[in-house]
Scaffold this motif. Sequence first.
Motif, PDB file in Angstrom:
ATOM      1  N   PRO A 108       0.612  -1.817  -0.333  1.00  0.00           N
ATOM      2  CA  PRO A 108       0.048   0.363   0.319  1.00  0.00           C
ATOM      3  C   PRO A 108       0.866   1.702   0.041  1.00  0.00           C
ATOM      4  O   PRO A 108       0.061   2.372  -0.701  1.00  0.00           O
ATOM      5  CB  PRO A 108      -0.733  -0.470   1.111  1.00  0.00           C
ATOM      6  N   SER A 109       1.894   1.561   0.447  1.00  0.00           N
ATOM      7  CA  SER A 109       3.042   2.381   0.465  1.00  0.00           C
ATOM      8  C   SER A 109       3.588   2.940  -0.487  1.00  0.00           C
ATOM      9  O   SER A 109       3.596   4.120  -1.345  1.00  0.00           O
ATOM     10  CB  SER A 109       4.351   2.324   1.981  1.00  0.00           C
ATOM     11  N   ASP A 113       2.630   6.298  -2.663  1.00  0.00           N
ATOM     12  CA  ASP A 113       3.610   7.264  -3.167  1.00  0.00           C
ATOM     13  C   ASP A 113       3.385   7.068  -4.101  1.00  0.00           C
ATOM     14  O   ASP A 113       3.877   8.683  -5.287  1.00  0.00           O
ATOM     15  CB  ASP A 113       5.500   6.582  -3.182  1.00  0.00           C
ATOM     16  N   TRP A 114       2.960   6.645  -4.807  1.00  0.00           N
ATOM     17  CA  TRP A 114       2.644   6.939  -6.502  1.00  0.00           C
ATOM     18  C   TRP A 114       2.189   8.659  -6.932  1.00  0.00           C
ATOM     19  O   TRP A 114       1.630   8.816  -7.650  1.00  0.00           O
ATOM     20  CB  TRP A 114       2.037   5.989  -7.298  1.00  0.00           C
ATOM     21  N   VAL A 115       0.946   7.860  -5.748  1.00  0.00           N
ATOM     22  CA  VAL A 115      -0.400   9.336  -6.058  1.00  0.00           C
ATOM     23  C   VAL A 115       0.575   9.983  -5.258  1.00  0.00           C
ATOM     24  O   VAL A 115      -0.036  11.222  -5.909  1.00  0.00           O
ATOM     25  CB  VAL A 115      -1.368   8.499  -4.298  1.00  0.00           C
ATOM     26  N   THR A 116       1.270  10.476  -4.208  1.00  0.00           N
ATOM     27  CA  THR A 116       1.698  11.632  -4.208  1.00  0.00           C
ATOM     28  C   THR A 116       2.697  11.716  -5.216  1.00  0.00           C
ATOM     29  O   THR A 116       2.433  13.166  -5.641  1.00  0.00           O
ATOM     30  CB  THR A 116       2.300  11.178  -2.960  1.00  0.00           C
ATOM     31  N   ARG A 129      -7.129   9.265  -9.883  1.00  0.00           N
ATOM     32  CA  ARG A 129      -8.763   8.360  -9.300  1.00  0.00           C
ATOM     33  C   ARG A 129      -8.916   7.525 -10.651  1.00  0.00           C
ATOM     34  O   ARG A 129      -8.975   5.832 -10.641  1.00  0.00           O
ATOM     35  CB  ARG A 129      -9.653   9.114  -9.171  1.00  0.00           C
ATOM     36  N   LYS A 130      -9.182   8.189 -11.731  1.00  0.00           N
ATOM     37  CA  LYS A 130      -8.842   7.008 -13.077  1.00  0.00           C
ATOM     38  C   LYS A 130      -8.270   5.803 -13.409  1.00  0.00           C
ATOM     39  O   LYS A 130      -8.816   5.069 -13.110  1.00  0.00           O
ATOM     40  CB  LYS A 130      -8.928   7.716 -14.563  1.00  0.00           C
ATOM     41  N   TYR A 131      -6.974   6.345 -12.882  1.00  0.00           N
ATOM     42  CA  TYR A 131      -5.883   4.677 -12.777  1.00  0.00           C
ATOM     43  C   TYR A 131      -5.807   4.971 -12.045  1.00  0.00           C
ATOM     44  O   TYR A 131      -5.661   3.336 -12.227  1.00  0.00           O
ATOM     45  CB  TYR A 131      -4.541   6.318 -13.029  1.00  0.00           C
ATOM     46  N   HIS A 132      -6.095   4.588 -10.602  1.00  0.00           N
ATOM     47  CA  HIS A 132      -5.707   4.054  -9.742  1.00  0.00           C
ATOM     48  C   HIS A 132      -7.507   2.690  -9.298  1.00  0.00           C
ATOM     49  O   HIS A 132      -6.627   2.056  -8.839  1.00  0.00           O
ATOM     50  CB  HIS A 132      -6.256   5.380  -8.523  1.00  0.00           C
ATOM     51  N   GLU A 155      -6.933   0.870   0.616  1.00  0.00           N
ATOM     52  CA  GLU A 155      -7.387   1.868   1.682  1.00  0.00           C
ATOM     53  C   GLU A 155      -5.766   3.200   0.526  1.00  0.00           C
ATOM     54  O   GLU A 155      -5.860   4.468   2.295  1.00  0.00           O
ATOM     55  CB  GLU A 155      -6.649   1.723   2.819  1.00  0.00           C
ATOM     56  N   THR A 156      -6.089   3.553  -0.450  1.00  0.00           N
ATOM     57  CA  THR A 156      -5.145   4.270  -0.857  1.00  0.00           C
ATOM     58  C   THR A 156      -6.028   5.271  -0.641  1.00  0.00           C
ATOM     59  O   THR A 156      -7.103   5.331  -0.322  1.00  0.00           O
ATOM     60  CB  THR A 156      -4.609   4.342  -2.258  1.00  0.00           C
ATOM     61  N   GLU A 157      -5.214   6.659   0.210  1.00  0.00           N
ATOM     62  CA  GLU A 157      -6.034   7.998   0.460  1.00  0.00           C
ATOM     63  C   GLU A 157      -5.589   8.488  -1.041  1.00  0.00           C
ATOM     64  O   GLU A 157      -4.633   9.284  -1.941  1.00  0.00           O
ATOM     65  CB  GLU A 157      -4.931   9.063   1.258  1.00  0.00           C
ATOM     66  N   LEU A 158      -7.070   8.976  -1.570  1.00  0.00           N
ATOM     67  CA  LEU A 158      -6.940   9.225  -3.361  1.00  0.00           C
ATOM     68  C   LEU A 158      -7.145  11.104  -3.040  1.00  0.00           C
ATOM     69  O   LEU A 158      -7.740  11.456  -2.204  1.00  0.00           O
ATOM     70  CB  LEU A 158      -7.450   9.206  -3.819  1.00  0.00           C
TER      71      LEU A 158
END
Length: 330
Positions: A108-109, A113-116, A129-132, A155-158
Motif C-alpha cells: 500500500p505504501s 507514493d505513486w499517488v503523491t 482516481r481513474k488510473y487508480h 485503502e489508498t488516500e486519493l
Amino acid sequence: MAWVIERHGAKGVGYMACYRDPEGAQRSAGSFATRRAAQRAAVREELKVNDGQWHDATLGKITFQTYVETVWLPSRHIEASTLAAYQSYLNRQFYPIFGAMAIGKILPSHIQDWVTTAAGNGLSAASIRKYHMMLHSVFKRAVRDKIITFNPCEETELPKVVAKHRRTLTPGEYRRLLDSIPDPHRLMIQVAIETGVRWGELIALRPSHLDLQHGTLTVSETIVEVPLRAAPNGQRLYVKAYPKDNEPRTMGLPPELLDQLQASIQHKGLGRDDLLFATRDGTPISRNTFRTRIWAPAVKASGVDFNVRIHDLRHAHASWLLAGGSDLRS
C-alpha cells in the motif's frame, strides 16, 4: 500430517518443518534450531491448508508487467478504444514504477507514493482516481487468482475531485461558431447540436438511419477511433453495430433540418448505407483531424473567448433543452 526432518550439517543439527500443500506436494515451512519450533511451524501451515487460507508465496514473484500482460489484460472483455486507453495508462504511469517489481512485493505504501508523486507532478485528481481504479482492478484479479493475499490499493488516500464550472455555448455564440465552419461540414455540426449525439455516433450516421416520412433519426451505430497499434484488423477507425449504452435510440428532427439532410443526400448522390458525413473518399472523419484542421480554426475565427470542445455541443444541447422546459428523461 505435518512432520519434521532432522538435518545434520557443518553447523550442527537443524530441523526442517514439512507439510503438504492443497495439491499434496511436500512443502517446507522453514528450518529451525529445535524440533519443537519446527513442529509448530509445520502445524501452522497445515492448519492454513485445511482452512483454505494457505497461500503459495512463490506465485507473487511474477512481475507486475508480466501478470498484467499475460493474465489481466487478456481476461478483459473490452472495446479496442478502452484497451488502448489501458495500455496508455500502463505505459505512462505504471510500468515505469511497478513493471519490474514482483507483484507480491507491491505494498500500500508503494501505491500511496505513486499517488503523491503523480499529484506533485500536476496530474489531476480526476485522472489519478481513474488510473487508480484500473490499478485496483489489476490487484483485485491477482487476489482472486491467489497470486497475492490482499489488494494494496484498498485503502489508498486519493485526492478530492473539485468540480469545475464549464461555460456553455449560448445560442448567439453557437451561431457565430456555425458561420465560421466551412460549408462542407456545417450541416454535420447542425445535426450535432440539434440531436446531442456523440462524435462517434455523428460520423456513423447514414441515410438509412433517417425516416423522412416520420421525421426521425435512429442512432444505431458508432465509429471508434483508436491508435493504429491498438486497431483491430489494422483499421484505426472502425464501425461498431451499436452506440454507447448498447441501445439504439430514435429522436425527432426539425422539418428544416430534415429538408437540409435530404437535399445533401441528393446532392452527394449517397446510397442508403453511405456515410452522411465523410471525407472526400467516403471514409470516416478522424476526430483529431477535424479538431485541428476545422474546429479549432473555426472557434478562433468566431470570436468565442473560451476553449470549446466538439463534445461541448452535447452539453449546450442539453442546456438549451432544459432552458426551454424540456424533460431530458423523456
